[in-house]
Design a protein around this motif. Structure first.
Motif, PDB file in Angstrom:
ATOM      1  N   ALA A   1     -22.588  42.411  54.972  1.00  0.00           N
ATOM      2  CA  ALA A   1     -22.223  43.634  55.697  1.00  0.00           C
ATOM      3  C   ALA A   1     -22.919  43.725  57.048  1.00  0.00           C
ATOM      4  CB  ALA A   1     -22.553  44.855  54.845  1.00  0.00           C
ATOM      5  N   ASP A   2     -24.138  43.248  57.145  1.00  0.00           N
ATOM      6  CA  ASP A   2     -24.902  43.336  58.394  1.00  0.00           C
ATOM      7  C   ASP A   2     -25.047  41.982  59.078  1.00  0.00           C
ATOM      8  OD1 ASP A   2     -25.340  46.103  58.024  1.00  0.00           O
ATOM      9  OD2 ASP A   2     -26.983  45.660  56.630  1.00  0.00           O
ATOM     10  N   TRP A   3     -24.184  41.044  58.729  1.00  0.00           N
ATOM     11  CA  TRP A   3     -24.257  39.686  59.300  1.00  0.00           C
ATOM     12  C   TRP A   3     -24.034  39.725  60.813  1.00  0.00           C
ATOM     13  CZ3 TRP A   3     -25.868  35.074  57.800  1.00  0.00           C
ATOM     14  CH2 TRP A   3     -25.406  33.920  58.430  1.00  0.00           C
ATOM     15  N   ASP A   4     -24.843  38.993  61.545  1.00  0.00           N
ATOM     16  CA  ASP A   4     -24.710  38.904  63.003  1.00  0.00           C
ATOM     17  C   ASP A   4     -23.544  37.983  63.338  1.00  0.00           C
ATOM     18  OD1 ASP A   4     -24.921  38.697  65.710  1.00  0.00           O
ATOM     19  OD2 ASP A   4     -26.888  37.715  65.728  1.00  0.00           O
ATOM     20  N   ARG A   5     -22.411  38.540  63.737  1.00  0.00           N
ATOM     21  CA  ARG A   5     -21.200  37.755  63.991  1.00  0.00           C
ATOM     22  C   ARG A   5     -21.341  36.844  65.205  1.00  0.00           C
ATOM     23  NH1 ARG A   5     -18.157  38.323  59.306  1.00  0.00           N
ATOM     24  NH2 ARG A   5     -18.937  40.258  58.394  1.00  0.00           N
ATOM     25  N   GLN A   6     -22.371  37.047  66.031  1.00  0.00           N
ATOM     26  CA  GLN A   6     -22.559  36.156  67.176  1.00  0.00           C
ATOM     27  C   GLN A   6     -22.903  34.737  66.743  1.00  0.00           C
ATOM     28  OE1 GLN A   6     -25.390  37.926  69.873  1.00  0.00           O
ATOM     29  NE2 GLN A   6     -23.835  39.259  70.780  1.00  0.00           N
ATOM     30  N   GLN A   7     -23.416  34.575  65.539  1.00  0.00           N
ATOM     31  CA  GLN A   7     -23.710  33.239  65.028  1.00  0.00           C
ATOM     32  C   GLN A   7     -22.529  32.649  64.260  1.00  0.00           C
ATOM     33  OE1 GLN A   7     -26.805  33.218  61.921  1.00  0.00           O
ATOM     34  NE2 GLN A   7     -26.600  35.445  61.796  1.00  0.00           N
ATOM     35  N   GLY A   8     -21.376  33.328  64.372  1.00  0.00           N
ATOM     36  CA  GLY A   8     -20.183  32.859  63.700  1.00  0.00           C
ATOM     37  C   GLY A   8     -19.837  33.743  62.524  1.00  0.00           C
ATOM     38  N   PRO A   9     -18.661  33.546  61.908  1.00  0.00           N
ATOM     39  CA  PRO A   9     -18.268  34.349  60.746  1.00  0.00           C
ATOM     40  C   PRO A   9     -19.144  34.044  59.536  1.00  0.00           C
ATOM     41  CG  PRO A   9     -16.711  32.573  61.119  1.00  0.00           C
ATOM     42  CD  PRO A   9     -17.654  32.547  62.276  1.00  0.00           C
ATOM     43  N   ALA A  10     -19.149  34.936  58.585  1.00  0.00           N
ATOM     44  CA  ALA A  10     -19.988  34.779  57.396  1.00  0.00           C
ATOM     45  C   ALA A  10     -19.551  33.573  56.574  1.00  0.00           C
ATOM     46  CB  ALA A  10     -19.927  36.042  56.555  1.00  0.00           C
TER      47      ALA A  10
END
Length: 677
Positions: A64-73
């Motif tokens: 839920a709080d994944w940093d999308r700047q490092q790509g998708p989960a």
């Protein structure tokens, strides 16, 4: 926020299972970072028989709080053991390269060295060695590969031990059967002897209009072994489409079958070939029932086959035609695309590196020799000394899933619409797919939820998204088994290749049209019925002074090295994993009585996923809309392909056009998607 017992039961678990799982889930969520928490949950706590809504919910909660700047989960992350056992890691160790990104950069920068290394690693057999890997004297758009070489790729398909399993197969309601490499080679040789005895010579075009069976694999290899050119025709085509392909390839003969047995039905095939005014036919029998009455000059399979003896494959030059396949452009007639003798190397290398196919592994991909994934499956499996798995029935039901289980399939290829059908029906529940190492998906744009479901079916295995085309011989963008896999995303340009994403102004963009950076083994250099340069290079931009090659896909850079496909830029669409142009569909529908003209577009659902075929139709006065969709659908079934399903018909007074009178399909597509959103 901790999970509750009520939430888990709401998601489909019974109270006992929920009570057992709850404390372990909460411990993972509280004590581990998102990626490590998901690794533990997906590998140790979740099971394939748990409700998929539980899988979906937990994946969303963990990230839920994944940093999308490092790509998708990522739904799958390789272990160090998995990475080190891969073919890519072996290549990296031998080259003393420390990261995958560095490997790709090396392969794209040093194309000749990359292909030479792969030819060596795959053990490709040559009668005469090449003097240079590639000659770019005529420019990178017109490369000459393996200069001076002579070889026949069939010899590289039979380097596995003679008693190793080459094909495992099963008919509907039949037993699981296996053929060794020795048995497959013997039938291949008998086909080759039969062709020579019948008077066919190297270079002659021989068509195959058959389902994907062990016999059709031997037929394909036998044609190639004689130096003839295989002509690929899908067994679902209507007579008109068969006739067009036979004509474009100038086919001298065709292998076909009396009937196709599918879903308990006998579907005529030989009759369609006859209606297509085919040349001399060699006809297999699907059943032991009395054979059909054949045309004069046509041969039954057993009468055609030569003796069970050795056959010396005919060596060919690298640019000689091996296979003629067909792919739709933006006009009514399909593009006739010759594969050269070198194209199978692209299939085999993509299988070896991106799909990590290893000797002795079992590879299944429901397909047909009429589409590029049929020949791809043969070369990617056999050159890598693996086993082809073929199920003769429909892959949409649980019987196919049991075949995957019983055949101990290690790599399973799919099209996204197939996964959606499994998900909707639940037909794959309760099966043991633990032998699977990876999935692969191609042919259509994937939807993340569907691919997460697919991963969950096998206790979380990666899905290698794979996109390319007939004119590439494989993929230009892919995934690997050494990188994390996020559902419905790509993680790398194909090794040995690279591409650019450009906007309409020709500037580098995060989302736009993809242009390939040649050269590469596998990329076509000619078309039989088009100007190749006009189709792929004319008007295309350049990079660092070198021409880029037009491909037509829309790709989005998601960041972190990940990409997502968004379908076609041009008027070609993918329906049920099959490329078809708007013009081909419109040509059929415009002939329906009462229909003045049509525009065919493919649209994505608001939530993403598989393309839907929508028809805009201008009707004659007095024609009733009621029943129209069924009439148009029947026209497509009879004259084009029964796999193309119309989602909606929209009646309009007129179609939007350019000043030069071309239909503005993109405007219709944008308008339709705007109305649905």
């Amino acid at each position: 926020m901790e999970l509750s017992l009520e939430k888990l039961t709401e998601l489909g678990l019974d109270k006992s299972a929920a009570s057992d799982l709850l404390p372990r889930l909460n411990q993972c969520l509280k004590s581990l970072p998102a990626d490590r928490a998901w690794q533990r949950i997906s590998r140790q706590l979740l099971r394939p028989d748990h409700p998929f809504q539980l899988h979906r919910f937990l994946f969303g909660k963990v990230f839920a709080d994944w940093d999308r700047q490092q790509g998708p989960a990522p739904a799958w992350i390789p272990t160090q053991e998995q990475i080190q056992h891969s073919n890519i890691a072996r290549l990296m160790r031998s080259l003393q390269i420390n990261s995958y990104r560095e490997l790709h950069a090396w392969s794209a920068r040093h194309r000749a060295a990359f292909w030479e290394r792969m030819i060596q690693d795959l053990g490709i057999c040559f009668r005469r060695e090449y003097s240079a890997v590639v000659d770019l004297t005529a420019g990178i758009a017109s490369p000459r590969w393996l200069v001076g070489a002579e070889f026949n790729i069939v010899e590289s398909c039979f380097r596995a031990p003679a008693e190793a399993t080459a094909v495992v197969f099963q008919a509907e309601d039949g037993p699981l059967s296996r053929w060794t490499y020795k048995a497959l080679q013997q039938l291949t040789n008998r086909v080759a002897h039969g062709l020579v005895h019948a008077g066919f010579r190297p270079g002659d075009a021989i068509a195959i209009d058959l389902p994907m069976t062990v016999e059709s694999v031997a037929i394909y290899l036998g044609i190639v072994a004689t130096g003839c050119t295989a002509v690929s025709i899908a067994d679902s085509f209507a007579p008109h489409e068969i006739e067009t392909r036979l004509r474009l390839a100038d086919a001298k003969a065709v292998f076909t079958q009396d009937y196709i047995l599918r879903g308990g039905k006998r579907l005529p095939l030989y009759d369609k070939v006859v209606a297509a005014r085919a040349p001399r036919a060699i006809v297999l029998a699907a059943t032991a029932t009395p054979a059909l009455a054949l045309r004069q000059g046509d041969l039954e399979w057993e009468d055609f086959l030569g003796p069970a003896a050795d056959f010396t494959a005919v060596p060919r030059r690298p640019d000689d035609h091996l296979n003629i396949l067909f792919s739709s452009g933006t006009t009514g007639e399909p593009k006739a695309i010759p594969w050269a003798q070198t194209t199978p190397l692209k299939c085999a290398v993509d299988g070896y590196l991106h799909h990590d196919i290893q000797a002795g592994e079992v590879v299944a991909w429901p397909t047909n020799l009429g589409w590029m994934m049929g020949p791809w499956l043969i070369f990617a499996s056999l050159v890598n000394r693996a086993t082809i798995a073929l199920y003769y029935g429909m892959p949409t039901g649980g019987d196919f899933g049991r075949f995957v289980q019983d055949a101990q399939v290690n790599m399973l290829g799919v099209v996204p619409s197939l996964v959606r059908a499994w998900k909707d029906s639940g037909c794959m529940q309760g099966l043991d797919w633990s032998a699977l190492k990876a999935f692969s998906s191609t042919g259509e744009c994937s939807e993340p939820d569907d691919m997460l479901y697919l991963m969950a079916l096998a206790g979380y295995r990666p899905v290698v998204e794979y996109c390319g085309g007939t004119e590439i011989g494989g993929g230009y963008i892919s995934g690997t088994l050494v990188q994390p896999a996020a559902p419905a995303t790509f993680s790398t340009p194909a090794l040995g290749m690279d591409f650019a994403i450009l906007d309409e102004a020709g500037s580098t963009a995060t989302s736009g049209e993809v242009f390939l950076q040649p050269p590469s083994i596998g990329l076509s250099t000619e078309l039989l019925n088009r100007d190749h340069h006009e189709v792929y290079f004319a008007g295309a931009p350049a990079a660092d002074g070198d021409p880029l090659r037009r491909h037509g896909d829309q790709i989005e850079d998601l960041g972190g090295g990940y990409f997502r496909a968004h379908g076609r830029i041009d008027d070609t669409m993918n329906l049920s994993g099959i490329k078809v142009s708007s013009a081909e569909i419109e040509q059929v529908l415009n002939g329906v009585e009462g229909v003045r003209e049509t525009a065919a577009i493919a649209v994505s659902p608001p939530a993403g996923g598989l393309s839907r075929l929508v028809i805009y139709a201008v009707l004659a006065p007095g024609l009733e809309m009621r029943e129209l969709q069924g009439v148009l659908q029947e026209a497509i079934r009879q004259q084009l392909n029964p796999l193309f399903k119309i989602h909606q018909v929209v009646a309009v007074d007129q179609l939007p056009r350019t000043a030069s009178n071309k239909i503005l399909r993109r405007l219709l597509r944008d308008r339709h998607q705007g109305e649905e959103s």
